[in-house]
Design a protein around this motif. Sequence first.
Motif, PDB file in Angstrom:
ATOM      1  N   UNK B 127       0.822  -1.215   0.000  1.00 12.05           N
ATOM      2  CA  UNK B 127       0.000   0.000   0.000  1.00 12.05           C
ATOM      3  C   UNK B 127       0.847   1.252   0.000  1.00 12.05           C
ATOM      4  N   UNK B 128       0.579   2.131  -0.935  1.00  9.47           N
ATOM      5  CA  UNK B 128       1.077   3.495  -0.851  1.00  9.47           C
ATOM      6  C   UNK B 128      -0.125   4.412  -1.078  1.00  9.47           C
ATOM      7  N   UNK B 129       0.107   5.700  -1.160  1.00  7.05           N
ATOM      8  CA  UNK B 129      -1.025   6.615  -1.295  1.00  7.05           C
ATOM      9  C   UNK B 129      -1.818   6.342  -2.569  1.00  7.05           C
ATOM     10  N   UNK B 132      -3.882   3.316  -2.012  1.00 14.36           N
ATOM     11  CA  UNK B 132      -4.959   3.607  -1.058  1.00 14.36           C
ATOM     12  C   UNK B 132      -6.116   4.353  -1.730  1.00 14.36           C
ATOM     13  N   UNK B 133      -5.772   5.205  -2.683  1.00 13.92           N
ATOM     14  CA  UNK B 133      -6.820   5.994  -3.341  1.00 13.92           C
ATOM     15  C   UNK B 133      -7.597   5.204  -4.385  1.00 13.92           C
ATOM     16  N   UNK B 135      -7.640   1.703  -4.670  1.00 14.12           N
ATOM     17  CA  UNK B 135      -7.904   0.316  -4.294  1.00 14.12           C
ATOM     18  C   UNK B 135      -9.398  -0.006  -4.158  1.00 14.12           C
ATOM     19  N   UNK B 136     -10.184   0.864  -3.505  1.00 14.62           N
ATOM     20  CA  UNK B 136     -11.620   0.540  -3.474  1.00 14.62           C
ATOM     21  C   UNK B 136     -12.155   0.548  -4.906  1.00 14.62           C
ATOM     22  N   UNK B 137     -12.830  -0.521  -5.337  1.00 17.64           N
ATOM     23  CA  UNK B 137     -13.295  -0.581  -6.730  1.00 17.64           C
ATOM     24  C   UNK B 137     -14.077   0.662  -7.150  1.00 17.64           C
TER      25      UNK B 137
END
Lengths: 410, 402
Positions: B127-129, B132-133, B135-137
Amino acid sequence: MNKKAVVTGIGVVSPLGIGHQDFWQNLVSGNSGIAPMECLDLSKYECKNGAEVRGLNTEEFLGRKGLKYLNKGTKFLGSSVKMALDDANLEIDEDLSNQTGILIGSSLGNFSQTTDYFHDIVRENPSELSPMQSYDVALNSSINYASVVFKLKNFARTISSGFTSSTDAIGNALKLIQNGKTNVIIAGGVEQISLDLYMIFYMRKMLAGANGTGSEISMPFDKRRSGFIMSEGSYVFVLESHDYAVSRGARIYGEVSGYGSVFAGNRNSDMGKRVEKAGNAMKKCIDDAGLSVGDIGLINANGNSGKLSDLIEAKAIKELFGERSKEIPIHSVKSTLGESYGASGAAQTASALLSIKNGLVPPTINYEEKDPECNLNIVGKKLEKEVNTVLINSFDLSGNNSCLIVKKYE
Amino acid sequence: MPRVVVTGLGLVISNGIGVKNAWDALMNGKDGTAELKSFDTSQYKVHRACEVKDFKLDTVFENETTANTIHKYTYTAAREALKDSGLSDVSGYDRERFGIAIGTLAGELPPFEYLLRKAPEDKANGFDMGVALTYPPSSITTLLSEDFGFEGPNMVSLNACSSGNHAIAWALDLLCEGKVDVMLVGGGELIPQTEFTHFHNLKALAPEKCQPFDKDRKGLVIGEGAGIMVMETLDFASKRNANIYAELKGYGMSCDGHHMTAPHPEGAGAIKAITNALSMARVSHEDVDYINAHGTGTPLNDIMETLAIKSVFKERAKEIPVSSIKSMIGHTMGAASAIESVVSCLAIKNGAIPPTIHYKTPDPQCDLDYVPNEGRELKVNCVLNNSFAFGGNNVTNIFRKF
């Protein structure tokens, strides 16, 4: 003419209890489900609190067969579907099996099992991993599992839209019932705490206490709020067309009667636009239910203790409700329950239905220091009140704003 | 009830980028299969896939990797579709009535895989920024909503290999309810090593090529890409004199409720999806003149799908051409049925149907006209597009000439 959609069964797997009775009892008593998380090793990280599901005896709901292959989210969803079907006294015979669909909102689904599988892939010889290890790792496999176990053969659909996922799923189910597509839908949401979920919130500094900005407490609309506490669970409803429910003599909790969704944007959106779009979502939802703002008796807020999101919601409510915004009771279940992401709209729906049934509004705990910018009638102590019409807000800082109306069945 | 039409198309697939290139490639039977390049396959028995080639994007997105992403594929196909439909600029419209629905099976998994491969000891290293941004479908549709200024409902359909058709069905319902005027719909997928391994270890991957309906078929070839359509109400399209490819007449859903991975052996769910689609579309058996098959090239699917088609269409089944473009572009999973919907509209518009390539040896259990190896000129009025996913999650949709 639209058909009415009513809820006849509620299944709950939550940090506040298993089954809607325990969930409700703890919710109205203001008992918090938030504690240091045990399912993750967070020794390296500063935010450690979460609201975990504890004490779920899956075997009680799903039997023993194949249980060892199931992941946490699949157990949550499977158990809550079973509870909802039992609660609705609905037996899925062959005829009903072909008519009944399942429609679930989940932001990440079984994503964490997918990535666990990848973690194995990079550490081992991937071609030697057992196929059974990938049995339950599709993002929607918890929904597939429920469709297989409970013989839900009309359709199976999973919607992912971030924080509004289950609100959108219930809204979609409402429309399918209203338009006469089918008579029975198992609708709701599921989300599970995982390292993945933690990392996406942690990296984005959305959690309470991130950056040393405050204490790790969920305190919606309170001036000291610093972020949300992550939560998990599954909340599932048996949604039926009114006529079908009546024809089989089902007990009715309430009616789901409106849905609206508006996208506010994120990258280029200022406060004004975010407030306007959140207001438009509420308005579209109220219009969809054929109601006016004056009909709303209770707001079940998104209020997740986020610094910006609570402020946007408060401003949007003030703009839409005008003078009434100071009177209309507003509460957030997330003060005790935490933020269950894609499942939170369904958690709020469970609370709204039980408020209507019991004539009680659960307290927003930890609401102590008023934020002058959020000067609404936040219900800080359990309130006895006849509740007829509830507006449910579900807002995502990434842009989605979705709302539902739940009303008393008369 | 409003009628719903398709007014713009966009494609990014392994044998061509852009609708014109892709259509020419499909009609010429061009195989997009090649050695898989995005990760090391030396530990596997299979080394081939249908990756998108020579993909370039002139836009830079914040917080995204230099690698290809679903966002980049869907953005490219969506931009093409919106331009095609004349809706590149939506500023004059009530944009809260413009929604988005995109299907995917795995979402933006490869950027996470890329990071974790470099430091595999701790999963958190994935995980990086940027991850993280995205990743949610839901980032797929929220980013597209931002890119194109859409302000209506949006959602990602997570329904494995029928994700695209689920998204299209959801959009059709919203349009028919009168809640929206325009829906940007489709599907996007990458090739995560996770899914490659998943199919590989289930022995579902063909070693060399995808041969749907052929007796010697050995499984699917994994693929990636995006297919996007602009759907709108006929009223809205007429008012702005939009060019119409086809009318979306209806969909049919079903769920086998049978097994987590294997299809129902007699195709009960598939039959129900096709029957429901015909019924909603008010189309008779005689009207259907092309079937865009799910046709994955796995032994079980192709027999099941053939059985289902025969069971619904009876004697007429043998007269209806049935082809699988998965023979050329592989199984693009969550994007597949959306890409196939775009191709269905093109078949109607262009009066031609793409072939099933690599077809040599007839299988007695698969005895329909699979349009072997050569594309065919054919006046197409009505197309049935099947998608049957793992878990028995089935959605069929029907397009008709407008």
